[in-house]
Design a protein around this motif. Structure first.
Motif, PDB file in Angstrom:
ATOM      1  N   TYR A 191      -9.771  10.940  41.056  1.00 13.64           N
ATOM      2  CA  TYR A 191      -9.024   9.705  41.283  1.00 13.64           C
ATOM      3  C   TYR A 191      -8.077   9.451  40.110  1.00 13.64           C
ATOM      4  O   TYR A 191      -8.416   9.721  38.967  1.00 13.64           O
ATOM      5  CB  TYR A 191      -9.975   8.518  41.443  1.00 13.64           C
ATOM      6  CG  TYR A 191     -10.629   8.461  42.804  1.00 13.64           C
ATOM      7  CD1 TYR A 191     -10.064   7.728  43.840  1.00 13.64           C
ATOM      8  CD2 TYR A 191     -11.819   9.147  43.057  1.00 13.64           C
ATOM      9  CE1 TYR A 191     -10.659   7.689  45.090  1.00 13.64           C
ATOM     10  CE2 TYR A 191     -12.420   9.110  44.312  1.00 13.64           C
ATOM     11  CZ  TYR A 191     -11.835   8.374  45.324  1.00 13.64           C
ATOM     12  OH  TYR A 191     -12.424   8.337  46.563  1.00 13.64           O
ATOM     13  N   PRO A 250      -4.283  14.423  50.053  1.00 10.97           N
ATOM     14  CA  PRO A 250      -4.681  13.030  49.886  1.00 10.97           C
ATOM     15  C   PRO A 250      -4.280  12.464  48.528  1.00 10.97           C
ATOM     16  O   PRO A 250      -4.280  13.164  47.529  1.00 10.97           O
ATOM     17  CB  PRO A 250      -6.201  13.087  50.029  1.00 10.97           C
ATOM     18  CG  PRO A 250      -6.568  14.451  49.524  1.00 10.97           C
ATOM     19  CD  PRO A 250      -5.438  15.337  49.967  1.00 10.97           C
ATOM     20  N   ARG A 252      -5.434   9.742  45.799  1.00 14.12           N
ATOM     21  CA  ARG A 252      -6.657   9.021  45.430  1.00 14.12           C
ATOM     22  C   ARG A 252      -6.387   8.166  44.198  1.00 14.12           C
ATOM     23  O   ARG A 252      -5.986   8.675  43.150  1.00 14.12           O
ATOM     24  CB  ARG A 252      -7.796  10.007  45.148  1.00 14.12           C
ATOM     25  CG  ARG A 252      -8.153  10.887  46.351  1.00 14.12           C
ATOM     26  CD  ARG A 252      -9.345  11.774  46.067  1.00 14.12           C
ATOM     27  NE  ARG A 252      -9.717  12.559  47.231  1.00 14.12           N
ATOM     28  CZ  ARG A 252      -9.554  13.884  47.339  1.00 14.12           C
ATOM     29  NH1 ARG A 252      -9.028  14.569  46.324  1.00 14.12           N
ATOM     30  NH2 ARG A 252      -9.906  14.512  48.447  1.00 14.12           N
ATOM     31  N   SER A 287      -8.056   5.793  49.068  1.00 12.44           N
ATOM     32  CA  SER A 287      -7.538   7.102  49.438  1.00 12.44           C
ATOM     33  C   SER A 287      -6.513   6.947  50.555  1.00 12.44           C
ATOM     34  O   SER A 287      -6.721   6.166  51.485  1.00 12.44           O
ATOM     35  CB  SER A 287      -8.663   8.034  49.915  1.00 12.44           C
ATOM     36  OG  SER A 287      -9.560   8.336  48.869  1.00 12.44           O
ATOM     37  N   THR A 289      -4.606   9.382  53.238  1.00 16.29           N
ATOM     38  CA  THR A 289      -4.776  10.740  53.765  1.00 16.29           C
ATOM     39  C   THR A 289      -4.000  10.939  55.055  1.00 16.29           C
ATOM     40  O   THR A 289      -3.487   9.989  55.657  1.00 16.29           O
ATOM     41  CB  THR A 289      -6.261  11.037  54.062  1.00 16.29           C
ATOM     42  OG1 THR A 289      -6.645  10.358  55.271  1.00 16.29           O
ATOM     43  CG2 THR A 289      -7.168  10.588  52.932  1.00 16.29           C
ATOM     44  N   GLU A 297     -12.824  12.578  53.993  1.00 17.88           N
ATOM     45  CA  GLU A 297     -12.559  11.723  52.837  1.00 17.88           C
ATOM     46  C   GLU A 297     -13.511  10.534  52.799  1.00 17.88           C
ATOM     47  O   GLU A 297     -13.929  10.099  51.713  1.00 17.88           O
ATOM     48  CB  GLU A 297     -11.116  11.231  52.848  1.00 17.88           C
ATOM     49  CG  GLU A 297     -10.685  10.506  51.592  1.00 17.88           C
ATOM     50  CD  GLU A 297     -10.591  11.400  50.364  1.00 17.88           C
ATOM     51  OE1 GLU A 297     -10.564  10.856  49.243  1.00 17.88           O
ATOM     52  OE2 GLU A 297     -10.546  12.644  50.520  1.00 17.88           O
ATOM     53  N   MET A 301     -15.725   9.863  49.556  1.00 12.99           N
ATOM     54  CA  MET A 301     -15.640   8.600  48.828  1.00 12.99           C
ATOM     55  C   MET A 301     -17.013   7.958  48.683  1.00 12.99           C
ATOM     56  O   MET A 301     -17.387   7.481  47.600  1.00 12.99           O
ATOM     57  CB  MET A 301     -14.688   7.648  49.560  1.00 12.99           C
ATOM     58  CG  MET A 301     -14.622   6.253  48.988  1.00 12.99           C
ATOM     59  SD  MET A 301     -13.478   5.191  49.894  1.00 12.99           S
ATOM     60  CE  MET A 301     -11.909   5.773  49.253  1.00 12.99           C
TER      61      MET A 301
END
Length: 426
Positions: A191, A250, A252, A287, A289, A297, A301
């Motif tokens: 992240y 993605p 993050r 996130s 995506t 995801e 997460m």
């Protein structure tokens, strides 16, 4: 926001999704508005085309000295000119009504979400960690906390109920928890750490679904801005009205921020202690995506939030929320509930939700698939990793000693200069 094309093509599925939310069917009324709006658009387009055609014909009639035809055409153009503003106003009003009614409806639950009314119908997924055994009767955090720096009286004196002045050992522990969470999410899960605005405009809260329906749960400033109830608002709106490339996803993002909630919908709940505050800190994960990434995801997460709890040595369980307990924007939500020995029960410490393209439609957030000219809506997900105050509560209760001291979890000791024990003030 809902996809009107999905509603046109699958009205029964739309109503079935709303029924799981406990709502009456809406498709018939919404489709009637949609049909009226489309009919008005068609009438406007036809009127504009005829107006242009008649205007050209006036010149041709005058060239032929056909004054009667020219006069008739001019009268027709004048009538169209007079009629079209009313049509435009009606089309705008119908469109706004349709958009407003769609915006007021919650997201449709995914098929695997259980039908239920409230938290009593949530579904157990798994349990992790070991519930601690004590040789004494464990106390609740509001009995342990004051001697360690949770100053409920000073907080209430200066700000009112649901405010706490945190100081001393409790403040150091609070800071350590937030730093540890950020380090875990950035170091182990990729992240990107952010420092986002705490004040946002209406459109940001509309994009993530807090406005217009939940305004009473928010704090607003005198200049019309709003204090964020969660960093989800700021982080998710980072892609508002943008078109991302597929290779960027993605995306993050994480942030440790203060959060502000009026808790209008929680009157009478958790009025004691540090569980439910008007001002609190939370580490948020967001996130962004592609649709095909969002399922994996969501699990990733939630695993990240679980990892924080595992490293802290706290027992917890994962619950999949039923349709009646999910938030407005969620299509599916996992709650993580941590064991609090003082209360002798599990309490929510994290919610991780996938919103599919519901928020993206409200924010006009898209991406361009590789090799394609067109764009698609992104999927958005958000989760707590974790609520810092509630995690502090969990550490106090799970690591308490009979004399009121609290052991420091091993992973937090480096953040506290090697301190292993928080001792109560005399």
């Amino acid at each position: 926001m809902h996809d009107i094309r999905f509603l046109r093509e699958h009205p029964e599925a739309f109503d079935q999704g709303l029924a799981k939310r406990g709502l009456e069917p809406q498709s018939e009324a919404l489709l009637a508005l949609d049909e009226r709006r489309r009919a008005l658009v068609t009438e406007l387009q036809a009127g504009q085309a005829r107006r242009n055609e008649a205007s050209k014909a006036i010149g041709a009639a005058k060239a032929k000295k056909d004054e009667e035809a020219a006069a008739a055409l001019m009268a027709e153009v004048a009538a169209l000119k007079e009629r079209m503003p009313a049509l435009e106003a009606e089309e705008k009003a119908v469109g706004e009504e349709l958009e407003g009614r769609l915006a007021a409806l919650p997201n449709l639950p995914y098929p695997d979400v259980a039908l239920g009314a409230d938290e009593n119908d949530n579904v157990f997924v798994h349990e992790r960690g070991t519930v601690p055994a004590f040789a004494f009767a464990p106390k609740e955090h509001d009995a342990i906390g004051p001697a360690l720096g949770l100053d409920f009286e000073t907080g209430a004196a200066m700000s009112g109920a649901r405010f706490t002045f945190v100081r001393g050992a409790a403040a150091r522990l609070h800071r350590a928890l937030g730093q540890f969470m950020l380090d875990t999410l950035t170091g182990s899960y990729g992240y990107e750490e952010c420092v986002p605005p705490l004040l946002v405009r209406d459109e940001a809260l509309f994009g993530t679904g807090q406005l217009p329906k939940f305004a009473e749960d928010l704090f607003q400033t005198t200049d019309g801005r709003w204090l964020i109830p969660t960093a989800e608002v700021s982080l998710t709106n980072a892609v508002r009205e943008k078109i991302l490339s597929e290779e960027e996803l993605p995306l993050r993002l994480t942030a440790l921020t203060a959060c502000f909630r009026s808790e209008a919908g929680a009157a009478g709940r958790d009025t004691r202690g540090f569980i439910r505050q008007h001002q609190f800190e939370k580490v948020e994960m967001v996130s962004i995506t592609t649709p095909d990434q969002s399922e994996a995801e969501h699990e990733r997460m939630t695993d990240a939030a679980e990892d924080v709890l595992t490293k802290l040595g706290l027992a917890f369980r994962r619950m999949k929320l039923c349709s009646g307990d999910m938030g407005f924007t969620a299509a599916r939500t996992y709650d993580l509930e941590v064991w609090l020995p003082g209360q002798d029960r599990y309490r929510e410490i994290s919610s991780c939700s996938t919103c599919a393209d519901f928020q993206a439609r409200r924010m006009h957030a898209r991406y361009r698939p590789e090799g394609e000219k067109g764009t698609r809506f992104v999927h958005t997900l958000n989760g707590s990793g974790l609520a810092v105050g509630r995690t502090l509560v969990a550490v106090l209760e799970n690591y308490q000693q009979e004399n009121g001291a609290v052991s420091v979890p091993a992973v937090l000791q480096p953040y506290l200069g090697g301190l292993t024990l928080l001792e109560p003030r005399g």
